[in-house]
Write a protein that holds these residues in place. Sequence first.
Motif, PDB file in Angstrom:
ATOM      1  N   MET A   1       0.839  -1.183   0.000  1.00  0.00           N
ATOM      2  CA  MET A   1       0.000   0.000   0.000  1.00  0.00           C
ATOM      3  C   MET A   1       0.883   1.245   0.000  1.00  0.00           C
ATOM      4  SD  MET A   1      -3.119  -0.942   2.640  1.00  0.00           S
ATOM      5  CE  MET A   1      -3.446   0.738   2.963  1.00  0.00           C
ATOM      6  N   THR A   2       0.482   2.197  -0.772  1.00  0.00           N
ATOM      7  CA  THR A   2       1.226   3.443  -0.848  1.00  0.00           C
ATOM      8  C   THR A   2       0.839   4.348   0.330  1.00  0.00           C
ATOM      9  OG1 THR A   2      -0.443   4.538  -2.188  1.00  0.00           O
ATOM     10  CG2 THR A   2       1.241   3.286  -3.363  1.00  0.00           C
ATOM     11  N   THR A   3       1.555   5.422   0.476  1.00  0.00           N
ATOM     12  CA  THR A   3       1.266   6.373   1.543  1.00  0.00           C
ATOM     13  C   THR A   3      -0.099   7.013   1.349  1.00  0.00           C
ATOM     14  OG1 THR A   3       3.631   6.831   1.696  1.00  0.00           O
ATOM     15  CG2 THR A   3       2.144   8.413   2.721  1.00  0.00           C
ATOM     16  N   ARG A   4      -0.463   7.258   0.108  1.00  0.00           N
ATOM     17  CA  ARG A   4      -1.773   7.829  -0.181  1.00  0.00           C
ATOM     18  C   ARG A   4      -2.884   6.861   0.209  1.00  0.00           C
ATOM     19  NH1 ARG A   4      -5.526   8.513  -4.728  1.00  0.00           N
ATOM     20  NH2 ARG A   4      -4.611   6.621  -5.556  1.00  0.00           N
ATOM     21  N   ASP A   5      -2.686   5.570  -0.052  1.00  0.00           N
ATOM     22  CA  ASP A   5      -3.680   4.568   0.335  1.00  0.00           C
ATOM     23  C   ASP A   5      -3.807   4.468   1.853  1.00  0.00           C
ATOM     24  OD1 ASP A   5      -4.170   4.033  -2.297  1.00  0.00           O
ATOM     25  OD2 ASP A   5      -2.926   2.214  -2.373  1.00  0.00           O
ATOM     26  N   ARG A   6      -2.688   4.543   2.557  1.00  0.00           N
ATOM     27  CA  ARG A   6      -2.731   4.481   4.020  1.00  0.00           C
ATOM     28  C   ARG A   6      -3.452   5.691   4.595  1.00  0.00           C
ATOM     29  NH1 ARG A   6       1.945   0.945   6.114  1.00  0.00           N
ATOM     30  NH2 ARG A   6       2.638   0.028   4.166  1.00  0.00           N
ATOM     31  N   LEU A   7      -3.214   6.837   4.007  1.00  0.00           N
ATOM     32  CA  LEU A   7      -3.897   8.048   4.456  1.00  0.00           C
ATOM     33  C   LEU A   7      -5.396   7.951   4.188  1.00  0.00           C
ATOM     34  CD1 LEU A   7      -3.598  10.913   5.634  1.00  0.00           C
ATOM     35  CD2 LEU A   7      -3.331  11.716   3.288  1.00  0.00           C
ATOM     36  N   PHE A   8      -5.763   7.422   3.029  1.00  0.00           N
ATOM     37  CA  PHE A   8      -7.176   7.248   2.700  1.00  0.00           C
ATOM     38  C   PHE A   8      -7.835   6.244   3.642  1.00  0.00           C
ATOM     39  CE2 PHE A   8     -10.588   5.465  -0.081  1.00  0.00           C
ATOM     40  CZ  PHE A   8     -11.369   6.600  -0.106  1.00  0.00           C
ATOM     41  N   LEU A   9      -7.117   5.175   3.992  1.00  0.00           N
ATOM     42  CA  LEU A   9      -7.650   4.200   4.944  1.00  0.00           C
ATOM     43  C   LEU A   9      -7.836   4.837   6.315  1.00  0.00           C
ATOM     44  CD1 LEU A   9      -8.492   1.293   5.557  1.00  0.00           C
ATOM     45  CD2 LEU A   9      -6.102   0.821   6.108  1.00  0.00           C
ATOM     46  N   ALA A  10      -6.906   5.674   6.726  1.00  0.00           N
ATOM     47  CA  ALA A  10      -7.053   6.368   8.010  1.00  0.00           C
ATOM     48  C   ALA A  10      -8.280   7.273   7.998  1.00  0.00           C
ATOM     49  CB  ALA A  10      -5.792   7.166   8.313  1.00  0.00           C
ATOM     50  N   VAL A  11      -8.528   7.947   6.894  1.00  0.00           N
ATOM     51  CA  VAL A  11      -9.717   8.793   6.779  1.00  0.00           C
ATOM     52  C   VAL A  11     -10.991   7.940   6.846  1.00  0.00           C
ATOM     53  CG1 VAL A  11     -11.000  10.280   5.178  1.00  0.00           C
ATOM     54  CG2 VAL A  11      -8.565  10.654   5.547  1.00  0.00           C
ATOM     55  N   LEU A  12     -10.969   6.780   6.211  1.00  0.00           N
ATOM     56  CA  LEU A  12     -12.133   5.883   6.269  1.00  0.00           C
ATOM     57  C   LEU A  12     -12.381   5.390   7.691  1.00  0.00           C
ATOM     58  CD1 LEU A  12     -11.666   3.702   3.061  1.00  0.00           C
ATOM     59  CD2 LEU A  12     -13.331   5.514   3.434  1.00  0.00           C
ATOM     60  N   LEU A  13     -11.316   5.102   8.429  1.00  0.00           N
ATOM     61  CA  LEU A  13     -11.477   4.628   9.801  1.00  0.00           C
ATOM     62  C   LEU A  13     -11.990   5.734  10.722  1.00  0.00           C
ATOM     63  CD1 LEU A  13      -8.322   2.374  10.183  1.00  0.00           C
ATOM     64  CD2 LEU A  13     -10.655   1.720   9.593  1.00  0.00           C
ATOM     65  N   VAL A  14     -11.513   6.938  10.543  1.00  0.00           N
ATOM     66  CA  VAL A  14     -12.030   8.064  11.333  1.00  0.00           C
ATOM     67  C   VAL A  14     -13.489   8.321  10.978  1.00  0.00           C
ATOM     68  CG1 VAL A  14     -11.820  10.560  11.685  1.00  0.00           C
ATOM     69  CG2 VAL A  14      -9.783   9.123  11.715  1.00  0.00           C
ATOM     70  N   ASP A  15     -13.820   8.210   9.703  1.00  0.00           N
ATOM     71  CA  ASP A  15     -15.208   8.376   9.263  1.00  0.00           C
ATOM     72  C   ASP A  15     -16.101   7.311   9.892  1.00  0.00           C
ATOM     73  OD1 ASP A  15     -17.320   9.494   7.875  1.00  0.00           O
ATOM     74  OD2 ASP A  15     -16.980   8.259   6.103  1.00  0.00           O
TER      75      ASP A  15
END
Length: 123
Positions: A1-15
């Motif tokens: 997973m790229t850094t962008r994907d990890r950041l997007f996953l973090a946003v999904l988890l916070v959501d």
Amino acid sequence: MTTRDRLFLAVLLVDSMVLAVLELLYLPLRFDGWLLPDLNGFPLPVSALVAALTLPLLVHLSGRLSTRTSVAAAPLLVWLLCIGVFGLMGPGGDLVLTEDWRALLLLAGGALPAAYMLGGSRG
């Protein structure tokens, strides 16, 4: 997973966490004549509908990030954990999760469609 994907996953988890808290807070909403029209206090479990629509979407989006099942299931697991923690151990020891059919409807409305989406994305 790229850094962008990890950041997007973090946003999904916070959501997922924010949705769980908001769904718990709006679970006891009723037609009481104050905020909604008066229908003798009939309950309106709109948060179960919101959970049934948003949580499968979060699972689907996280499933597109990686082929690992743990990544795809992460929003569902975070949502269940937040419902358990904030619903049973609310602020000041209050019980936020109501002890009636609306709590079961919220859990089933959120978890079952998300689990179905998880199984479909992994299959």
